[in-house]
Design an enzyme around this catalytic site. Sequence first.
Site, short mmCIF file in Angstrom:
data_model
loop_
_atom_site.label_atom_id
_atom_site.label_comp_id
_atom_site.label_asym_id
_atom_site.label_seq_id
_atom_site.Cartn_x
_atom_site.Cartn_y
_atom_site.Cartn_z
N HIS A 1 -2.16 -3.51 -11.97
CA HIS A 1 -3.45 -3.26 -11.30
C HIS A 1 -3.31 -2.21 -10.22
O HIS A 1 -2.34 -2.22 -9.45
CB HIS A 1 -3.96 -4.57 -10.68
N SER A 2 -4.26 -1.29 -10.16
CA SER A 2 -4.38 -0.31 -9.08
C SER A 2 -3.08 0.48 -8.89
O SER A 2 -2.62 1.18 -9.80
CB SER A 2 -4.79 -1.03 -7.79
#
Length: 352
Positions: A228-229
């Site tokens: 994520h991210s």
Amino acid sequence: MSISFFTAIVLTRWVNMAQPEPVGPEEKEKTTALKDLLSRIDLDELMKKDEPPLDFPDTLEGFEYAFNEKGQLRHITTGEPFVFNFREDLHRWNQKRYEALGEIVTKHVYTLLETECNLKKVILPEGYAVIVLNPNENYIEVEKVKPAAQPSTDSSDEPAEKRERKEKILKETKKRRDFYEKYRNPQKEKETMQVYIRENGSPEEHALYVWDHFISQAAAENVFFVAHSYGGLTFVELMIQREADVRSKVTAVALTDSVHNVWHQEACKAIREWMRENCCNWVSSSEPLDTSVESMLPDCPRVSAGTERHELTSWKSFHSIFKFFTEALEAKNAKVKPTPTRRSNRIKHEEL
């Protein structure tokens, strides 16, 4: 032949005491024989002697325990906390009793999470093991030790009275500055410094460390990543550093609103091609889940996570991600390249 536990201890002590003394061939032979005899004694079996049956209740009430209004485990009659040494000199039995009660407490906690916190217990698909990385914890904060005041090394001919007046002014200035800092930031009672964790001083270092010490050594033949991210950027960096290993062990990578950039990170052409075939990025978008999303940087397929909130992209795309993993694994087993962008709802201009 049976030997009591007490006899075993005595024999062990006798052997240990006899070792330092010079011994002849006969004594050495006896010592060896005793050692061999002791090595055959099963201490677990000796500990089971006169041990009560390992038959424990399967409820808290059966153990005569309950949680009070503060959530503390207490005996329902005495109100006392849990006692490990329920029976003296029966450590193994006490341990088994403790483990049996622990299983009940674990189930109770799961029930509270579902009933009080409205959480849903979800079992991961069979055959998956999980490693959760913590790439954001790269240092600890410790109180900064103030250096001891150094004596003045001023060798000028300045009068002592003037020098003392200067030092007094400096102290007053520092006192006012410290008071202002405390007023401005009352939570900061102590001055701290960051001590970086060895070999884990950045998210990239952490991912590399976990790969080298755990993932690369795991028996798993198919490794899947959910990043994520900034985790997406970290994965790209991992692949740059360990390209051959990653290509051979990783089957598919699900990115969720990743901030990676293969050009800024200087990923080679082979890595970019591998990512186009084996990665998919679920990005924040107002489009329905799995709708293809155009990108100025075609490093890997991008589809909508079904939400515009960055922090919810992993949760919203959970089922699509596992479907993607399943398709990738089936394609690998069939020796066919996976097609992560094959979705039922393509973008409108493709349908036209």
